[in-house]
Design an enzyme around this catalytic site. Structure first.
Site, PDB file in Angstrom:
ATOM      1  N   PRO A   9       3.606   6.483  -1.852  1.00  0.00           N
ATOM      2  CA  PRO A   9       3.644   7.911  -1.529  1.00  0.00           C
ATOM      3  C   PRO A   9       2.923   8.291  -0.239  1.00  0.00           C
ATOM      4  CG  PRO A   9       2.280   7.499  -3.462  1.00  0.00           C
ATOM      5  CD  PRO A   9       3.013   6.224  -3.173  1.00  0.00           C
ATOM      6  N   ASN A  10       3.563   9.177   0.478  1.00  0.00           N
ATOM      7  CA  ASN A  10       3.053   9.825   1.687  1.00  0.00           C
ATOM      8  C   ASN A  10       3.027   8.928   2.921  1.00  0.00           C
ATOM      9  OD1 ASN A  10       2.526  12.349   0.356  1.00  0.00           O
ATOM     10  ND2 ASN A  10       0.778  11.353  -0.615  1.00  0.00           N
ATOM     11  N   ARG A  17       0.188  13.375  10.285  1.00  0.00           N
ATOM     12  CA  ARG A  17      -1.112  13.978   9.952  1.00  0.00           C
ATOM     13  C   ARG A  17      -2.162  12.872   9.884  1.00  0.00           C
ATOM     14  NH1 ARG A  17      -0.641  18.953   7.117  1.00  0.00           N
ATOM     15  NH2 ARG A  17      -2.891  18.910   7.115  1.00  0.00           N
ATOM     16  N   TYR A  22      -5.144   7.018   9.893  1.00  0.00           N
ATOM     17  CA  TYR A  22      -3.970   6.146   9.825  1.00  0.00           C
ATOM     18  C   TYR A  22      -3.311   5.870  11.183  1.00  0.00           C
ATOM     19  CZ  TYR A  22      -4.527   7.315   4.893  1.00  0.00           C
ATOM     20  OH  TYR A  22      -5.047   7.489   3.629  1.00  0.00           O
ATOM     21  N   ASN A  73       2.102  -1.706  -0.063  1.00  0.00           N
ATOM     22  CA  ASN A  73       1.059  -0.707   0.107  1.00  0.00           C
ATOM     23  C   ASN A  73       1.415   0.422  -0.853  1.00  0.00           C
ATOM     24  OD1 ASN A  73      -0.677   1.329   0.749  1.00  0.00           O
ATOM     25  ND2 ASN A  73      -0.418   1.166   2.968  1.00  0.00           N
ATOM     26  N   ALA A  76      -1.639   5.945  -2.819  1.00  0.00           N
ATOM     27  CA  ALA A  76      -2.598   6.425  -3.821  1.00  0.00           C
ATOM     28  C   ALA A  76      -2.369   5.798  -5.200  1.00  0.00           C
ATOM     29  CB  ALA A  76      -2.519   7.944  -3.915  1.00  0.00           C
ATOM     30  N   ASP A  86       1.827  -3.826 -13.786  1.00  0.00           N
ATOM     31  CA  ASP A  86       2.617  -4.535 -14.799  1.00  0.00           C
ATOM     32  C   ASP A  86       3.958  -5.007 -14.230  1.00  0.00           C
ATOM     33  OD1 ASP A  86       0.662  -4.289 -16.683  1.00  0.00           O
ATOM     34  OD2 ASP A  86       1.576  -2.618 -17.747  1.00  0.00           O
ATOM     35  N   GLU A  97      -1.185  -7.235  -1.171  1.00  0.00           N
ATOM     36  CA  GLU A  97      -1.528  -5.806  -1.102  1.00  0.00           C
ATOM     37  C   GLU A  97      -2.039  -5.482   0.307  1.00  0.00           C
ATOM     38  OE1 GLU A  97      -5.083  -5.052  -3.318  1.00  0.00           O
ATOM     39  OE2 GLU A  97      -4.784  -2.879  -3.358  1.00  0.00           O
ATOM     40  N   HIS A  99      -3.500  -2.277   2.892  1.00  0.00           N
ATOM     41  CA  HIS A  99      -3.919  -0.897   3.165  1.00  0.00           C
ATOM     42  C   HIS A  99      -4.197  -0.760   4.648  1.00  0.00           C
ATOM     43  CE1 HIS A  99      -3.976  -0.010  -1.019  1.00  0.00           C
ATOM     44  NE2 HIS A  99      -4.635  -1.138  -1.219  1.00  0.00           N
ATOM     45  N   ARG A 106     -14.314   3.998   2.147  1.00  0.00           N
ATOM     46  CA  ARG A 106     -13.911   5.390   1.904  1.00  0.00           C
ATOM     47  C   ARG A 106     -14.436   5.879   0.534  1.00  0.00           C
ATOM     48  NH1 ARG A 106      -7.770   6.178   3.428  1.00  0.00           N
ATOM     49  NH2 ARG A 106      -8.442   8.357   3.273  1.00  0.00           N
TER      50      ARG A 106
HETATM   51  O1  CA2 Z   1      -5.008   2.892   3.687  1.00  0.00           O
HETATM   52  C1  CA2 Z   1      -3.932   2.886   3.091  1.00  0.00           C
HETATM   53  O2  CA2 Z   1      -2.935   2.303   3.500  1.00  0.00           O
HETATM   54  C2  CA2 Z   1      -3.778   3.693   1.799  1.00  0.00           C
HETATM   55  O3  CA2 Z   1      -2.974   2.938   0.898  1.00  0.00           O
HETATM   56  C3  CA2 Z   1      -3.075   4.975   2.192  1.00  0.00           C
HETATM   57  C4  CA2 Z   1      -2.933   5.965   1.046  1.00  0.00           C
HETATM   58  C5  CA2 Z   1      -4.286   6.182   0.351  1.00  0.00           C
HETATM   59  O4  CA2 Z   1      -4.095   7.005  -0.790  1.00  0.00           O
HETATM   60  C6  CA2 Z   1      -4.910   4.880  -0.063  1.00  0.00           C
HETATM   61  O5  CA2 Z   1      -6.159   5.146  -0.664  1.00  0.00           O
HETATM   62  C7  CA2 Z   1      -5.102   3.973   1.132  1.00  0.00           C
HETATM   63  C8  CA2 Z   1      -2.464   7.313   1.563  1.00  0.00           C
HETATM   64  C9  CA2 Z   1      -1.234   7.278   2.390  1.00  0.00           C
HETATM   65  C10 CA2 Z   1      -1.041   8.652   2.931  1.00  0.00           C
HETATM   66  O6  CA2 Z   1      -0.747   8.549   4.275  1.00  0.00           O
HETATM   67  C11 CA2 Z   1      -0.820   9.698   4.986  1.00  0.00           C
HETATM   68  C12 CA2 Z   1      -0.263   9.623   6.238  1.00  0.00           C
HETATM   69  C13 CA2 Z   1      -0.311  10.722   7.040  1.00  0.00           C
HETATM   70  C14 CA2 Z   1      -0.909  11.884   6.606  1.00  0.00           C
HETATM   71  C15 CA2 Z   1      -1.471  11.943   5.361  1.00  0.00           C
HETATM   72  C16 CA2 Z   1      -1.430  10.839   4.538  1.00  0.00           C
END
Ligand code: CA2
Length: 144
Positions: A9-10, A17, A22, A73, A76, A86, A97, A99, A106
């Site tokens: 997700p996201n 953003r 990121y 990846n 969240a 699973d 995995e 990130h 964090r």
């Molecule tokens: O660091 C990573 O790759 C994460 O998997 C990214 C997830 C976060 O929930 C993990 O804890 C770590 C979030 C991805 C959301 O990406 C965004 C990108 C642009 C703007 C907002 C969020």
């Protein structure tokens, strides 16, 4: 060899953003970088992104018999999803995995990873390069 690269997700919002965490590159840039590396190393790659936990589970299960490695990846869902853990255990395909950010530096809620329990390695905090490193780990293992 075929590698399935899954983003949760996201991650389709990359570059739009939170560039401080990121970076400024987009999801399309990430896909291009992965495809380029796959071509250079003679690997077949499939890219998948979803914001829905069940869809991520379905994609992992579909990989059974169809992929030799998974780079994931889970976004969240890393920190919450026993269902994704699973699914990875069910298919038993070697998985790495990834990130983009250094989750260990964090918030406390990001310190837990269920998915890690089904992965042969975890790469965090290496930005987009982490995906390339993960692909190389899987390829080297596959090629022996
Ligand atoms: O660091 C990573 O790759 C994460 O998997 C990214 C997830 C976060 O929930 C993990 O804890 C770590 C979030 C991805 C959301 O990406 C965004 C990108 C642009 C703007 C907002 C969020």
């Amino acid at each position: 060899m075929k590698i399935l690269v899954i983003n949760g997700p996201n991650l389709n919002m990359l570059g739009i953003r939170e560039p401080g965490i990121y970076g400024r590159a987009t999801y399309a840039d990430l896909c291009a970088m992965i495809s380029d590396h796959a071509e250079k190393t003679g690997v077949e790659v499939e890219l998948y992104q979803s914001n829905h936990e069940g869809d991520l589970v379905d994609k992992i299960l579909e990989a059974y018999g169809n992929a030799d490695g998974i780079v994931i990846n889970p976004g969240a869902y890393t920190h919450t999803s026993v269902a994704i853990l699973d699914a990875l255990k069910a298919v038993a395909i070697p998985a790495v995995e990834v990130h983009i950010s250094d989750v260990s530096a964090r918030e406390e809620f990001r310190q837990i990873s269920y998915v890690r329990l089904a992965c042969i390695a975890t790469i965090a905090g290496h930005g987009f390069d982490g995906y390339i490193e993960a692909m190389d780990i899987l390829r080297e293992r596959y090629e022996g």
